[in-house]
Design a protein around this motif. Structure first.
Motif, PDB file in Angstrom:
ATOM      1  N   PRO A 225       6.062  19.457  -0.377  1.00 38.63           N
ATOM      2  CA  PRO A 225       6.044  19.770   1.023  1.00 38.63           C
ATOM      3  C   PRO A 225       4.334  19.904   1.147  1.00 38.63           C
ATOM      4  O   PRO A 225       3.731  19.900   0.339  1.00 38.63           O
ATOM      5  N   GLY A 226       4.164  19.523   2.590  1.00 38.63           N
ATOM      6  CA  GLY A 226       2.862  19.523   3.080  1.00 38.63           C
ATOM      7  C   GLY A 226       2.196  18.035   3.269  1.00 38.63           C
ATOM      8  O   GLY A 226       1.114  18.316   3.452  1.00 38.63           O
ATOM      9  N   THR A 227       2.745  17.119   2.437  1.00 38.36           N
ATOM     10  CA  THR A 227       2.476  15.954   2.409  1.00 38.36           C
ATOM     11  C   THR A 227       3.511  14.820   3.067  1.00 38.36           C
ATOM     12  O   THR A 227       4.422  15.180   3.125  1.00 38.36           O
ATOM     13  N   TYR A 228       3.012  13.812   3.268  1.00 38.57           N
ATOM     14  CA  TYR A 228       3.801  12.471   3.830  1.00 38.57           C
ATOM     15  C   TYR A 228       3.433  11.452   2.916  1.00 38.57           C
ATOM     16  O   TYR A 228       2.535  11.279   2.259  1.00 38.57           O
ATOM     17  N   LEU A 229       4.473  10.600   2.537  1.00 38.79           N
ATOM     18  CA  LEU A 229       4.634   9.380   1.718  1.00 38.79           C
ATOM     19  C   LEU A 229       4.722   8.163   2.587  1.00 38.79           C
ATOM     20  O   LEU A 229       5.565   8.098   3.429  1.00 38.79           O
ATOM     21  N   VAL A 230       3.633   7.453   2.801  1.00 46.39           N
ATOM     22  CA  VAL A 230       3.716   6.296   3.810  1.00 46.39           C
ATOM     23  C   VAL A 230       3.633   4.670   2.977  1.00 46.39           C
ATOM     24  O   VAL A 230       2.797   4.645   1.990  1.00 46.39           O
TER      25      VAL A 230
ATOM     26  N   ALA B 248       0.877  -1.154   0.132  1.00 50.24           N
ATOM     27  CA  ALA B 248       0.101   0.234  -0.015  1.00 50.24           C
ATOM     28  C   ALA B 248       0.847   1.247  -0.002  1.00 50.24           C
ATOM     29  O   ALA B 248       1.925   1.229   0.808  1.00 50.24           O
ATOM     30  N   VAL B 249       0.426   2.047  -0.819  1.00 54.42           N
ATOM     31  CA  VAL B 249       1.514   3.413  -0.700  1.00 54.42           C
ATOM     32  C   VAL B 249       0.261   4.380  -0.607  1.00 54.42           C
ATOM     33  O   VAL B 249      -0.662   4.937  -1.466  1.00 54.42           O
ATOM     34  N   LEU B 250       0.680   5.349   0.548  1.00 53.02           N
ATOM     35  CA  LEU B 250      -0.378   6.432   0.868  1.00 53.02           C
ATOM     36  C   LEU B 250       0.405   7.832   0.779  1.00 53.02           C
ATOM     37  O   LEU B 250       1.468   7.978   1.226  1.00 53.02           O
ATOM     38  N   ILE B 251      -0.308   8.763   0.411  1.00 51.10           N
ATOM     39  CA  ILE B 251      -0.113  10.073   0.556  1.00 51.10           C
ATOM     40  C   ILE B 251      -1.035  10.808   1.540  1.00 51.10           C
ATOM     41  O   ILE B 251      -2.328  10.561   1.515  1.00 51.10           O
ATOM     42  N   THR B 252      -0.525  11.465   2.368  1.00 49.22           N
ATOM     43  CA  THR B 252      -1.083  12.008   3.576  1.00 49.22           C
ATOM     44  C   THR B 252      -0.799  13.323   3.939  1.00 49.22           C
ATOM     45  O   THR B 252       0.164  13.767   3.378  1.00 49.22           O
ATOM     46  N   ASP B 253      -1.689  13.978   4.787  1.00 48.05           N
ATOM     47  CA  ASP B 253      -1.341  15.331   4.932  1.00 48.05           C
ATOM     48  C   ASP B 253      -0.647  15.642   6.253  1.00 48.05           C
ATOM     49  O   ASP B 253      -0.406  16.938   6.276  1.00 48.05           O
ATOM     50  N   ARG B 254      -0.206  14.802   6.818  1.00 43.57           N
ATOM     51  CA  ARG B 254       0.543  15.193   7.892  1.00 43.57           C
ATOM     52  C   ARG B 254       1.114  13.832   8.462  1.00 43.57           C
ATOM     53  O   ARG B 254       0.962  12.608   8.295  1.00 43.57           O
TER      54      ARG B 254
END
Length: 616
Positions: A448-453, A416-422
């Motif tokens: 900037p402003g996002t995180y990759l999980v 799973a690849v997730l883009i999140t806001d914090r």
């Protein structure tokens, strides 16, 4: 080189540009072998690749269209000679399945930038572009463009030439991140197909140092290790400093943990402590060591990183390896390459090209030409109908057809690849790279402003079935645009999610395939956190190819190469016999001092040979 104008004879032809294949290509080229390295894809690294966001969308679309693809024509027949027979290869890749995409970001047009009454002046950033070498492939030319963009668009957490962190403007209000914004900033993303890290004492880091390939990449420390326990995300104390500085452990627990970790560092010297548990699980062993439930969870899941059913011996070895990696480059045992793990195969491809290897993307092999009498591969016929002679052939497992597989049963990896806001666990600095693998913009993998999980596990069903429960536990899934970034929400908000399954062929033995003796198989990524399997496989194949040659000897520095007509700088100078100058290790590593917010030291430009690790 043009695909329809390749030389007709090579020592080694390699099909696929994954990590193992790329290491083999570099090793062979380095010792003087004529190497042809080709891939049917239009990008490097195969299933180890990293994509921009827009590139990932194109990759998703490509895999959907591949389901309708048919095999290539039979133009190879006229290239066969008497006493030869073909061994056909797959024309499409079937290693990826169950692709599912969910977009939670608002579909509204991108919001306009708010005007700022008092602009903040930020000095020019000091972000050197990655080094280039003769023989670079087109993929590496993009790196300079990335660096130039980053220089002109400073972000929170960046460091100016003066060494002072660039302060965020308090008057700029955080805006909702829309899907249009993600698309617009798509080049800032570098999304890995596989989720891996580099153990600082692992075989990949040692190979990067030995071969001098580390000059082609930059790295950052993994600054913290996170775990999920009792409904919340916590940071795991690993090093001595972390243990004694932890506020989540009692004084008694700190002593317990330090005593146990000290034992694990040289557990072989105390067989009486674990011999009775050699056939029992590591979890049972931990329960006898007077560790609290909290400490048992940390050791099992975040230090040893094994399952409860893992045997005690394997659990102790994993814990010891983790501890021995501490202190080499920081307080955690891991490194991560800037721009993603897909950079590493490209670094080895670059090394191969520097020493004369020929690369050709969007190109493939239709079939191998076998000599009926000996059963060996003597040539290949490519998709342009060219016949190319070779002594050895190395192939990615995904190219092998079903008829060459003897009842092979594959495992699967759920991703799973997730883009999140914090961040899952917000900190005072924006320079954190965390494990669970959560990447911030300083890793050059997201805007900037996002995180990759990244989430990974062995499959028991589809990737969504396996990982969606974890995602819903850790993140907020907004049902409307108004819910995105809702103030007071305890969990990060999902912006975009990709689920997919990837075939794991790492546990399949070569004897399970019906292949000629001079055809060597490279399996795809395995579910482990490190890359030990791929590097071990690459060295094994190389030793079978060239048993009398050294595996990846050090490459000369460009300034040490002496060409015809030049005056050598020392005895033995030349392309084949480089001078080995004295190297000041202090000059090999650029360290950014920790700022007041506690950002981690970066390992930049290349990985130097470090001092022996300190016991934590």
């Amino acid at each position: 080189m043009a695909a329809d104008n390749l030389p007709t004879e090579f020592d080694v032809v390699i099909l696929g540009t994954g990590l193992a294949e790329s290491v083999i290509a570099a090793a062979c080229s380095r010792v003087g072998q004529r190497v042809l390295h080709i891939d049917r894809r239009n990008y490097y690294a195969g299933n180890w690749a990293s994509f921009t966001f827009n590139g990932l969308l194109a990759w998703i679309q490509e895999y959907k269209e591949q389901q309708k693809a048919t095999d290539s024509d039979e133009g190879w027949r006229e290239k066969l000679e008497e006493g030869e027979e073909p061994l056909l290869l797959n024309s499409v890749d079937t290693s990826i399945s169950n692709l599912q995409v969910f977009c939670y970001a608002s579909e509204e047009p991108e919001e306009e930038e708010e005007e700022v009454a008092t602009p903040v002046t930020i000095p020019t950033l000091q972000n050197p572009a990655p080094p280039t070498e003769e023989g670079d492939t087109q993929e590496h030319q993009v790196e300079g463009e990335r660096a130039q963009e980053e220089q002109t668009t400073p972000t929170e957490g960046d460091t100016a030439q003066t060494g002072e962190p660039a302060l965020p403007n308090p008057e700029v209000k955080k805006r909702r991140i829309t899907y249009a914004k993600i698309l617009k900033e798509g080049r800032r993303f570098n999304i890995d197909l596989v989720s891996k890290l580099l153990y600082s004492q692992g075989s990949l880091v040692n190979l990067l140092i030995k071969s001098n390939v580390s000059r082609y990449a930059e790295f950052k420390n993994i600054s913290r290790i996170l775990t999920y326990r009792n409904g919340k995300v916590e940071q795991v104390p690993c090093s001595r400093a972390d243990v004694f500085g932890s506020k989540q452990l009692t004084v008694v627990e700190k002593r317990m943990l330090m005593k146990f970790l000290t034992f694990c560092l040289d557990y072989e010297q105390h067989p009486e402590e674990y011999l009775d548990f050699t056939e029992r699980s590591f979890w049972e062993f931990l329960q006898t060591k007077k560790l609290t439930e909290n400490l048992q969870h940390f050791v099992l899941h975040s230090i040893a990183m094994v399952t409860p059913g893992t045997h005690t011996g394997e659990g102790l070895r994993a814990t010891q390896h983790f501890l021995r990696c501490l202190g080499r480059y920081g307080n955690t045992p891991f490194l991560f390459p800037l721009y993603g793990m897909g950079e590493i195969p490209q670094c080895f491809c670059r090394m191969c090209a520097v020493f004369g290897g020929i690369y050709c993307l969007r190109h493939s092999v239709q079939c191998l030409v076998l000599d009926k009498e000996s059963g060996r591969c003597k040539a290949v016929i490519d998709t342009c109908g060219q016949r190319i002679s070779c002594s050895h052939f190395v192939v990615e497992e995904g190219y092998i057809r079903e008829e060459q597989r003897r009842g092979v049963a594959y495992r699967q990896i759920s991703r799973a690849v997730l883009i999140t806001d914090r961040s899952l666990l917000p900190s005072e600095t924006e320079q954190q790279i965390s494990l669970l693998i959560e990447l911030c913009s300083s890793s050059m993998t997201c805007m900037p402003g996002t995180y990759l999980v990244h989430l990974t596990c062995p499959s028991s069903g589809t990737a969504q079935e396996d990982l969606a429960p974890v995602v819903s536990r850790l993140f907020t899934e907004p049902t409307s645009a108004e819910e995105q970034g809702e103030v007071g929400s305890e969990k990060p908000t999902l912006l975009w999610v990709l689920y997919f399954n990837m075939r794991d062929s790492s546990g399949v033995d070569k004897s399970s395939y019906s292949l000629p003796s001079n055809v060597y198989l490279c399996t795809g990524p395995d579910p482990a956190l490190g890359s030990e399997h791929a590097i071990t496989l690459a060295e094994t194949v190389f030793q079978q190819l060239l048993p009398d040659e050294e595996f990846c000897p050090p490459a000369p520095n460009p300034e040490d190469i002496v060409y015809d007509g030049e005056v050598p700088q020392g005895e033995g100078a030349g392309f084949g016999e480089p001078v080995q100058p004295e190297i000041n290790e202090e000059e090999q590593i650029t360290e950014s001092e920790q700022d007041n917010e506690g950002s981690q030291t970066d390992v930049a430009a290349q990985i130097p040979t470090p001092a022996p690790p300190t016991e934590e």
